[in-house]
Design a protein around this motif. Structure first.
Motif, PDB file in Angstrom:
ATOM      1  N   VAL A 415      15.331   6.988  21.314  1.00  0.00           N
ATOM      2  CA  VAL A 415      15.517   7.535  20.057  1.00  0.00           C
ATOM      3  C   VAL A 415      14.298   8.777  20.073  1.00  0.00           C
ATOM      4  N   CYS A 417      11.901  11.194  17.566  1.00  0.00           N
ATOM      5  CA  CYS A 417      10.948  11.428  16.612  1.00  0.00           C
ATOM      6  C   CYS A 417      10.352  12.691  16.443  1.00  0.00           C
ATOM      7  N   CYS A 464      12.508  -0.075  24.436  1.00  0.00           N
ATOM      8  CA  CYS A 464      13.470   1.412  24.076  1.00  0.00           C
ATOM      9  C   CYS A 464      12.634   2.370  24.544  1.00  0.00           C
ATOM     10  N   TYR A 465      13.181   3.722  24.639  1.00  0.00           N
ATOM     11  CA  TYR A 465      12.336   4.943  25.107  1.00  0.00           C
ATOM     12  C   TYR A 465      12.387   5.622  23.793  1.00  0.00           C
ATOM     13  N   LEU A 466      11.119   6.119  23.457  1.00  0.00           N
ATOM     14  CA  LEU A 466      10.694   7.016  22.585  1.00  0.00           C
ATOM     15  C   LEU A 466      10.482   8.236  22.802  1.00  0.00           C
ATOM     16  N   ILE A 468       8.869  11.693  21.315  1.00  0.00           N
ATOM     17  CA  ILE A 468       8.022  12.309  20.258  1.00  0.00           C
ATOM     18  C   ILE A 468       8.172  13.801  20.492  1.00  0.00           C
ATOM     19  N   PHE A 567       3.669   3.563  17.421  1.00  0.00           N
ATOM     20  CA  PHE A 567       4.781   3.659  18.158  1.00  0.00           C
ATOM     21  C   PHE A 567       5.751   2.763  17.883  1.00  0.00           C
ATOM     22  N   SER A 571       9.539   3.496  16.318  1.00  0.00           N
ATOM     23  CA  SER A 571      10.672   3.057  17.188  1.00  0.00           C
ATOM     24  C   SER A 571      11.541   1.959  16.061  1.00  0.00           C
TER      25      SER A 571
END
Length: 618
Positions: A415, A417, A464-466, A468, A567, A571
């Motif tokens: 996702v 951000c 999950c992979y965030l 930013i 974080f 998420s």
């Protein structure tokens, strides 16, 4: 490989051009006079290649027809038969071909060798070959004796289907740089353990892949002996090294076995220009609107294995030399990695080397942002799958996301951000903390967009992979770009809780860009380690968020280890956005249940009335 070959047969009158063609077709020499110019003939040939042979005249009045036929063809068969026609090869014919501006291979044929059997072919033909690079090969033939007729036209066909020009410089007697580069990449992909040698098992796998057969122990020893003879210092007892591997191809070229080299190159998806096929680098892969691309389990497995293979010192990180070795068969680091200042965009070890966690995060981000780039690098790096679709098996497409107020879980594991806030609010510190960098209280203004990616462990142990992204001076341009906003999964509004003018920027931002309200959001009060101050805004942050139906700002500091809660919250807002949308207008009262109850009551009353009337008729 070309599936059609057009051969134009040229040469002086009387050199036997038509006799060579007739002998090929009829498999017998025709001593009687043949018509001046034969009609074009088309014959089948091995490997499903259709070959057309065109006869020509050298008479001046036929020169325009000759030019036309040369320009339509793929290869020139140039015939001479005596000293005069031999001299004309270099004085007239080859300069004539050059004057037409065509770049065609030439097969030089000495016909009527039955009349001059004692001529040394090398002494006769080598000077012309050295002077004119367009000459692909030479052969002595005799239509009368049926000598080398099939071989002549096979050479012509091979000059098109397996051209020597891209591979070998006959004048320098060496492989060309592009061919060497392609063979070096092939060696890299076949050296599965990356020890610098192809051992017997790796050689057998290479042989099976390219030629669909195995090597006998004797053949293996012959290969090593051939290399040892030319390269006495080679350590053939350990296997075939890169220099020896390239030498083998050079030896094939010297023996005019170009088809062997081309078989190898084409198995590894090279074109006649020695570039990788576009369909191999960029296979069809469509991502529907509102969906995204991610690595599949096969893709993650490939990148994990690649990392472990090149982490030669086993320190848990890829240093500069190890990264250079890993990307050797590629054009270099992906352009997006350079733009994001890799490896500073992801997790590194204390020594500054990219860790496995950071490596996988970086590829997750690349696939999310540009799946076609990931597919190209999977091809460069040698990803193989038995599944249909080739490199696309390493990727998957997520379920399209729906922009609506009430929705369940968003089915994706990567996702994006956007972190927004006033200048100096601490956005850069969030990115540093996200990548486990030490806290730095010095303010460094962000001008161009900056990206950070890392994995986040959610409640329940799921990961999950965030990604930013801090927008910098391009904030306005990005927020006005519908496509950019649509790619964003969640917004993190930040303000400096110790600066009284910081929160007003968020209020102004939402007013100027109402489209932001279509995205889930999280509010964060940064620098919570400093004294909190009252904000110079009409409404204080806690009241402001409550009035729009949002959770109160999360008070965090980049200097605290608890920053990780931010974080996780961001998420979860992206993956479970139901309660993360702002309320922009009063929600209408849901009277559905009331209508259902009323309807059921009315039906019950009517049914009772009907039964009563039936039982009491009078």
């Amino acid at each position: 490989m070309a599936d059609t070959v057009r051969i134009v047969v040229c040469g002086d009158e009387g050199t036997g051009k038509s006799s060579l063609i007739t002998s090929l077709v009829k498999d017998v020499f025709i001593p009687s006079k043949i018509q001046p110019i034969l009609p074009a003939i088309t014959i089948g040939a091995p490997e499903n290649v259709t070959t057309t042979i065109v006869d020509t005249s050298a008479l001046p009045q036929e020169r325009n027809t000759l030019r036309k036929e040369i320009r339509r063809s793929n290869v020139i068969c140039l015939v001479y038969s005596d000293h005069y026609s031999y001299e004309r090869v270099s004085l007239f014919w080859l300069p004539f071909f050059r004057s037409l501006g065509v770049n065609l291979p030439v097969v030089l044929c000495a016909n009527k060798t039955d009349l001059s059997p004692d001529v040394d072919p090398e002494e006769e033909m080598m000077p012309i070959m050295l002077e004119f690079k367009e000459i692909d090969s030479c052969i002595r033939a005799s239509a009368k004796e049926q000598k080398n007729i099939n071989e002549l036209f096979y050479l012509c066909q091979k000059a098109v289907t397996h051209p020597v020009a891209p591979l070998y410089d006959s004048k320098e007697q060496n492989l060309k740089p592009a061919a060497v580069a392609a063979l070096q990449r092939i060696f890299f992909l076949c050296d599965k353990d990356q020890d610098g040698f192809l051992n017997d098992l790796e050689l057998q796998e290479f042989q099976k892949k390219c030629f669909d057969k195995s090597l006998t122990p004797e053949e293996l020893e012959d290969i090593k002996a051939s290399i040892k003879k030319r390269l006495p210092n080679s350590r053939t007892e350990e296997g075939v090294d890169k220099q020896g591997f390239i030498l083998l191809s050079k030896m094939f070229a010297e023996k005019a076995r170009h088809e062997t080299i081309w078989t190898i190159l084409r198995v590894f998806h090279y074109t006649d220009s020695l570039s990788l096929k576009d369909s191999f680098l960029h296979p069809k892969f469509e991502v529907p609107p509102n969906a995204s691309a991610e690595l599949s389990p096969l893709g993650y497995r490939f990148f994990v294995d690649l990392f472990l293979l090149f982490d030669k010192d086993n320190d848990g990180g890829l240093n500069g030399d190890e990264l250079a070795a890993l990307f050797a068969p590629t054009p270099g680091l992906p352009a997006s990695w350079v733009d994001s200042s890799f490896p500073s965009s992801t997790v590194r070890s204390e020594a500054g080397h990219i860790t496995l966690q950071g490596w996988l995060a970086q590829w997750s981000m690349t696939t999310f942002q540009d799946p076609k780039m990931t597919l190209a690098y999977l091809a460069y790096l040698g990803f193989e799958s038995g599944e249909r679709g080739g490199t696309t098996a390493a990727l998957k497409v997520t379920k399209p996301r729906k922009r609506r107020r009430r929705q369940g879980r968003v089915e994706r594991n990567v996702v994006l951000c956007y972190v927004l806030g006033s200048r100096g609010s601490g956005k850069s510190s969030i990115l540093d903390a996200f990548l486990n960098r030490p806290f730095d209280s010095t303010h460094h203004p962000t001008t161009k967009p900056r990206t950070a990616v890392n994995s986040v462990e959610l409640q329940g142990g799921k990961q999950c992979y965030l990604i930013i992204e801090e927008l910098g001076e391009l904030e306005s341009a990005i927020l006005e770009n519908e496509a950019k906003l649509n790619s964003c999964d969640v917004v993190c509004y930040t303000y400096d809780s110790s600066d009284p003018d910081s929160f007003a920027h968020i209020v102004d931002l939402r007013a100027r860009y109402p489209q932001l309200d279509e995205l889930p959001a999280v509010y964060a009060a940064l620098k919570a380690d400093l004294d909190k101050t009252t904000q110079r805004a009409e409404i204080q942050p806690d009241v402001y968020t409550r009035e729009i139906g949002m959770s109160a700002p999360l008070h965090v500091s980049a200097a605290w280890t608890s920053i990780s809660e931010l974080f996780v919250t961001v998420s979860e807002a992206a993956l479970f956005p139901n309660n993360a949308y702002p309320r922009t207008e009063p929600e209408s009262v849901d009277r559905t249940n009331l209508y259902i109850v009323g309807g059921v009551t009315a039906c019950t009353v009517m049914a009772l009335l009907y039964v009563w009337k039936r039982t009491n008729p009078g």
